[in-house]
Design a protein around this motif. Structure first.
Motif, PDB file in Angstrom:
ATOM      1  N   LEU A 690       8.712   9.546  13.914  1.00  0.00           N
ATOM      2  CA  LEU A 690       8.769   8.686  12.752  1.00  0.00           C
ATOM      3  C   LEU A 690       7.910   7.419  12.961  1.00  0.00           C
ATOM      4  N   LEU A 693       4.051   8.489  13.203  1.00  0.00           N
ATOM      5  CA  LEU A 693       3.495   8.948  11.927  1.00  0.00           C
ATOM      6  C   LEU A 693       3.499   7.797  10.911  1.00  0.00           C
ATOM      7  N   SER A 694       4.594   7.030  10.968  1.00  0.00           N
ATOM      8  CA  SER A 694       4.649   5.910  10.034  1.00  0.00           C
ATOM      9  C   SER A 694       3.510   4.923  10.303  1.00  0.00           C
ATOM     10  N   VAL A 697       0.334   6.545   9.073  1.00  0.00           N
ATOM     11  CA  VAL A 697       0.273   6.606   7.605  1.00  0.00           C
ATOM     12  C   VAL A 697       0.093   5.186   7.057  1.00  0.00           C
ATOM     13  N   SER A 698       0.847   4.270   7.679  1.00  0.00           N
ATOM     14  CA  SER A 698       0.792   2.916   7.158  1.00  0.00           C
ATOM     15  C   SER A 698      -0.575   2.291   7.361  1.00  0.00           C
ATOM     16  N   TYR A 917      -3.624  12.120   4.807  1.00  0.00           N
ATOM     17  CA  TYR A 917      -2.578  12.725   5.674  1.00  0.00           C
ATOM     18  C   TYR A 917      -3.154  13.324   6.962  1.00  0.00           C
TER      19      TYR A 917
ATOM     20  N   LEU B 212       6.889   9.880   4.393  1.00  0.00           N
ATOM     21  CA  LEU B 212       6.646   8.609   5.064  1.00  0.00           C
ATOM     22  C   LEU B 212       5.591   7.792   4.280  1.00  0.00           C
ATOM     23  N   SER B 213       4.629   8.530   3.806  1.00  0.00           N
ATOM     24  CA  SER B 213       3.615   7.863   3.011  1.00  0.00           C
ATOM     25  C   SER B 213       4.205   7.292   1.744  1.00  0.00           C
ATOM     26  N   ILE B 216       6.236   4.280   2.762  1.00  0.00           N
ATOM     27  CA  ILE B 216       5.364   3.172   3.132  1.00  0.00           C
ATOM     28  C   ILE B 216       4.685   2.610   1.894  1.00  0.00           C
ATOM     29  N   LYS B 220       5.003  -1.019   0.601  1.00  0.00           N
ATOM     30  CA  LYS B 220       3.807  -1.765   0.393  1.00  0.00           C
ATOM     31  C   LYS B 220       3.752  -2.302  -1.040  1.00  0.00           C
TER      32      LYS B 220
END
Lengths: 952, 224
Positions: A690, A693-694, A697-698, A917, B212-213, B216, B220
């Protein structure tokens, strides 16, 4: 170990078994002789060593006595009668061994001198006479001695006791006989009526016409009589007695009249001739009136030796002519106290009794003289009349007509028992009638004897046995002494029933009279014996003994039922002088009893396992009594104590033992590892993924490179060939859970179609949630978003969400066949109107359905053959759809995010979802690979550590 | 507050609730599951009514009795399926159910035979057809691909051959040659399962990345 084959079942058996272990049949010969079996000739000399000492001594004594007698006694040739009982006489020659040697050897005075008389010569062969002879000091005439020799000495010894010493029974009989004399006439008539069933066959006289009646009943006795007649001369008195009219008729009608005279005092002169008058002797006191000639005749035919039983002194032979002729007359004298004159009895009663009745029983104990019994001596057993009689007085002929009827039916003879002291006229009255009640066979018996015996009344005098010597008494067993004692019972006779009433009277009168009779008898015997005895009389005596034997064969043992050996026969055969123990043929009962058979080894096999009974109530039945030889060495089958188990069974048993033993051992249970580290590991890994990947992704990293293969270019080229503004069928066949993947995977393709080809999408959902996913797809791919962020596709204009298609493959087939009919809201008229079919699926099965149904539709509709089928699948369904791509059934496949990223690369990175992704996807894959590698190493490390721990 | 924000919040919290399953089963996870199932069922029913049933009714031709009867037959058969809810009258829906099963089986068998067996058999045979190869290297690759495919197919089939003989000691053993082939087949099966697992993992990873995207992006959006 030798085996013996069973003759019955044929199987082998160990030699130590007597009975077959399979069929239980005897393996060895039937060495055991049972009662009734024919004795087997055996060499008993081999048994000599095992005989007891006392038996050896007895045999030795007997042997010595036989030697002496053989040297002195002349042999008298024996003439055997032709009847069936003649075998008894012949057996006397060969079966002398049947008389127990141990009994024969009991005679302590076997070596007494017997050269003067025939009776002395016969004494050694007769074990009873041996005892008697010892007591008889009087030299008997040679003619009368055979009777004495045949008389059991133990019975004679019983008469040695004085009348005063009689026991209670003798007194009773005497009293009864006294009473019966008074009422004999009535009782006899009454009994004659009652027992008329025995009257019919009796003849009226003992004449030659008698055999006709004899043939009806016991005709075999007639032969016996005939045989005796051949050897004896008919007495002169018998014909006279036989032709008495009244008596003969009565005798013919009554058959059991002899019972009336049983024990009669003086009733039956004839019965004394041919009955067992010796039975009179036990109570008979010596009477001088008896002629010696009668004793000689009785000794020839009957077992008149029993007459001497208990007799203290021999009666004159002249008084008993009938008894000497009649074979069974000796029984008449059994217990007889006094002998009546033979002439009187012969004239009065004898003619009737010998023909038909058993008047010889009258003489049982009676004191009638022999001359009165010539007729009865022929056929009946009137000797029983004298049984128990003490004295018999001569009967006047005048009294006889009065008594016949009464004596025929009753048992008045019982009155005579013990009434020997009564006067003759009272005792004679029932005798004639007793003769009428005789049986035919007995009458014939007398008829035969009539021809043989002489007419003299003296010939029918019953034989007398001499008193035992002191040595004999000492050697006598206790039981014989008891038997030889004077019976306490009253004498049998007509007056016996009155004995109890007159007991006191008779006791007072008897002693004096008995003493006188005894003295007379001792004086008369020597004279009569010498005149009466002759050679043929011995044969008649044997015949009479056969008759007696035939009567007692049923109940008596063989040795008793057979004729006592005569003096002429026994010495030569039974006692060889030179052999220590000559082979003899033992009596059957002795063979059956002796245990020698179990000792002797015999290998031959028995005949049959089931024995047919020959005697007793079971005669004729076979196999009734289980076969069990005496002294059988039957032993149980040898059983081994060792356990009979095979190796396999023993191995199984040992294995089972080990299993059970293991169960008893306690085992330490291993504690399972704690699950907490696994949960922590899961949390760690989850958190790692988590976080990583977070972060990726972030940050929107796009650093991961993408390599587009050639296949992606082919798909892009295929899309590029789709006509513009053509309807494209987009099949939504995925679930909301994988919507993010499918949206990222299908985005580049749909974006190309919408962007370059301006295709009008018709969204057909294969699930109920499809229509919602269509909207989401259009938003996330930015196709449905307004421009400039999106392509500005509007529902109903550029794309059609026609809804859910139910029915699975059938619905697909129906939609392919006629889309309008299945989905009324469809914007095309037919399926061929679609320029391409794009299937978005996350399951290989649902994507295969579209492949199969379109393949089937293409075969039916050639217009569909060139329609491209494109598939966008989830990464989990891609490998299963790859074969359809390889086979050409699917024109292009976008498998997951990786293919979408490549396609997006080719499509100038539009819409950019896959690319956004991609880095995270790549990092996630590397984390997964790293986790797998680290986990593998950790597992390897822990495994090695566990093995080391186990090794240590 | 616009609907998108509300749905974004709902989506955000529901996603976190679903992720809460990582620490174990919890009521929030169960609430999210039940909520998802309920919403999906309701939405499916609505879709069926509006996209299946209502279009059928609207298209019924009342003037043509034949078409009307034919148009009503699906409704009638569909209504009989509701009798399956009651055991007493469940037999009424058996006919419609039989039609569904029969038609579906026939369609599946026809489609599998024509769309899978025959085309896949032809494709397996064409794998070793080197004439279709454009170049020698492509032919070698195609040959290798064909050999691997053929070997994998044979070995996998050999693995599922369980015929064996009983040894004298009572144990059951397959033929040694067949045992070797089965071992090779087991390798191919392991590779296939590994590929499938990787596909599942990639699909799940993609979905997780998308979530997750989304989270996020939601964060955001609030953070600006």
């Amino acid at each position: 170990m030798a085996d013996i084959r069973c003759p019955h079942c044929g199987k082998d058996n160990p030699d130590f078994l007597d009975v077959c272990q399979f069929c239980q049949s005897p393996l060895k010969p039937e060495s055991m002789l049972h009662a009734g079996d024919t004795p087997i000739k055996k060499d008993t000399g081999e048994l000599e060593p095992i005989l007891p000492d006392w038996l050896k001594d007895a045999r030795q004594q007997n042997r010595e006595a036989a030697e002496e007698e053989e040297a002195t006694r002349p042999k008298i040739p024996k003439v055997e009668p032709p009847d069936l009982l003649a075998g008894l006489a012949s057996q006397a020659e060969s079966d002398e061994e049947e008389v127990p040697d141990w009994l024969a050897g009991l005679n302590p005075v076997a070596d007494k001198p017997s050269s003067t008389s025939a009776s002395d010569e016969e004494a050694p062969s007769d074990f009873f006479a041996q005892f008697m002879q010892s007591g008889e000091k009087e030299p008997e005439p040679s003619a009368s001695e055979p009777e004495e020799a045949e008389t059991p000495s133990w019975m004679a010894g019983s008469e040695e006791q004085p009348s005063e010493e009689r026991d209670e029974l003798s007194d009773w009989f005497s009293q009864v006989s006294a009473e019966s004399e008074e009422t004999a006439g009535f009782e006899s008539s009454a009994r004659q009526d009652e027992k008329s069933w025995m009257d019919a066959p009796e003849p009226s006289s003992p004449s030659p016409g008698e055999p006709e009646k004899e043939s009806e009943d016991l005709g075999w006795l007639r032969d016996l009589e005939a045989a005796s007649q051949q050897t004896e001369e008919p007495s002169a008195s018998q014909p006279a007695a036989d032709f008495l009219p009244g008596e003969t008729s009565d005798q013919a009608s009554d058959d059991l009249s002899w019972l009336n005279t049983l024990g009669g005092v003086e009733q039956e002169p004839a019965s004394s001739q041919d009955d067992l008058s010796w039975l009179n002797q036990p109570e008979q006191t010596p009477s001088s009136d008896e002629p010696a000639a009668s004793q000689t005749e009785s000794a020839e035919d009957d077992l008149s030796w029993l007459n001497q039983l208990g007799r203290l002194e021999q009666t004159p032979a002249s008084e008993e002519p009938g008894s000497s002729q009649a074979d069974l007359s000796w029984l008449k004298n059994f217990g007889e106290a006094e002998q009546e004159p033979a002439a009187e009895e012969f004239a009065s009663s004898q003619p009737d009794s010998p023909q038909e009745d058993l008047d010889w029983l009258k003489g049982f104990g009676a004191s009638e003289p022999a001359p009165e019994q010539p007729g009865s001596a022929r056929e009946d057993m009137s000797w029983l009349d004298g049984l128990g009689g003490t004295e018999q007085e001569p009967e006047p002929e005048g009294s006889r007509p009065v008594q016949p009827e009464s004596s025929q039916d009753d048992l008045s003879w019982l009155d005579e028992l013990g009434s020997g002291n009564e006067p003759a006229p009272d005792a004679q009255s029932p005798k004639p009638f007793a003769g009428e009640q005789e049986l035919d066979w007995l009458k014939n018996l007398q008829d035969q004897q009539e021809h043989v015996t002489d007419g003299s009344a003296s010939q029918f005098s019953p034989p007398r046995t001499a008193p035992l010597s002191p040595e004999a008494r000492d050697a006598m067993p206790d039981w014989l002494k008891k038997a030889a004692e004077e019976p306490s019972m009253p004498p049998l006779g007509a007056a016996s029933l009155d004995w109890f009433a007159e007991h006191d009277k008779s006791v007072e009168a008897e002693p004096a009279q008995i003493e006188s009779d005894a003295s007379d008898q001792t004086q008369a015997e020597p004279a009569s014996a010498g005149s009466e005895f002759s050679a043929p009389e011995s044969d008649s005596a044997s015949l009479s003994s056969q008759d007696v034997d035939s009567m007692f064969d049923v109940d008596m043992p063989d040795w008793l039922s057979r004729e006592p050996a005569t003096a002429e026969e026994t010495p030569s055969e039974t006692m060889p002088a030179d052999d220590a123990l000559a082979p003899v043929e033992l009596p059957s009962w002795v063979q059956a009893m002796r245990p020698v058979e179990s000792v002797l080894e015999e290998t031959s096999v028995g005949s049959a396992d089931q024995v047919t009974e020959k005697e007793g109530p079971l005669a004729g039945f076979s196999g009734v009594i289980p076969f069990a030889p005496i002294g059988s060495s039957r032993r149980p089958k040898a059983m081994s104590l060792k356990l009979q188990a095979t190796e396999e069974q023993q191995a199984s048993a040992s294995l089972l033992e080990q299993v059970i033993a293991d169960e008893t051992i306690s085992h330490v249970t291993k504690v399972p590892p704690v699950l907490a580290p696994q949960r922590v590991l899961r949390w760690v890994l989850s958190g790692l993924f988590l976080i990583v990947l977070s972060i990726v992704v972030s940050f929107g990293s796009r650093s991961m490179p993408i390599f587009a293969p050639a296949s992606v270019n082919e798909l892009s080229n295929l899309v590029a060939n789709i006509p513009d503004n053509s309807p494209v069928l987009v099949v939504i066949d995925y679930e909301p859970s994988l919507a993010g993947e499918l949206e990222a995977a299908s985005g580049p393709l749909l974006d190309q179609l919408a962007l370059t080809r301006h295709s009008k999408f018709t969204f057909l959902s294969m699930s109920a949630n499809g229509p919602a996913l269509v909207e989401r797809l259009m938003d996330n791919t930015r196709i449905g978003k307004p421009q400039p962020d999106g392509l500005g596709y509007q529902e109903g204009a550029q794309y059609f969400n026609i809804g859910y298609l139910p029915g699975g493959s059938a619905g697909v087939l129906g939609f392919v066949s006629n889309p309008k009919a299945i989905m009324p809201l469809v914007n095309v008229n037919g399926f061929p109107d679609y320029a391409a079919v794009v299937v978005l699926t996350d399951h290989s099965e649902s994507g295969r359905v579209w492949v199969e149904q379109l393949e089937q539709a293409k075969q039916n509709d050639p217009a569909l053959a060139n329609k491209p089928l494109l598939m966008v699948s989830s990464a989990q369904a891609g490998p299963m759809l790859q074969p359809y791509v390889s086979s050409g059934q699917v024109d292009g496949l976008v498998n997951g995010l990786s293919d979408a990223a490549k396609y997006e690369l080719v499509n100038t990175s539009r819409p950019g979802i896959a690319r956004s992704y991609w880095d995270a996807f790549g990092i996630g894959l590397m984390l997964a690979v790293l986790s797998i590698v680290l986990g593998s190493f950790w597992s390897l490390f822990t495994g090695i550590r566990a093995r080391r721990a186990e090794a240590e | 507050m616009p609907i998108d924000v509300i749905t974004a919040f709902i989506g955000f919290f529901l996603t976190l609730i679903i992720f809460s399953y990582l620490i174990g089963d919890n009521p929030l996870f169960r609430i999210a599951v039940h909520l998802f199932v309920g919403v999906s069922s309701g939405y499916a029913a609505t879709v069926i009514c509006y996209s299946v049933l209502l279009p059928r009714f609207t298209t019924l031709s009342l003037g043509d009795p034949v078409q009307l009867v034919i148009g009503l037959v699906p409704f009638f058969l569909g209504a009989t399926l509701l009798t399956k809810l009651t055991p007493r009258i469940s037999w009424i829906g058996s006919f419609a159910l039989a039609i569904l099963v029969g038609v579906g089986a026939a369609t599946a068998i026809g489609g599998a035979l024509i769309g899978t067996l025959i085309p896949q058999a032809q494709a397996a045979m064409d794998a070793l057809n080197f004439r279709s190869a454009g170049s020698s290297s492509e032919a070698v690759f195609k040959l290798f691909d064909g050999v691997v495919m053929l070997t994998g197919t044979v070995l996998t089939l050999a693995y599922f051959q369980f015929s064996a003989k009983r040894a004298p000691d009572g144990t059951v053993k397959r033929n040694p040659i067949l045992e070797l082939l089965a071992w090779g087949g087991r390798v191919f099966i392991a590779i296939t399962f590994g590929v499938l697992f990787a596909g599942v993992y990639m699909a799940a990873l993609t979905a997780m990345i998308e979530r997750l995207s989304s989270l996020i992006n939601f964060v955001k959006s609030f953070l600006g």
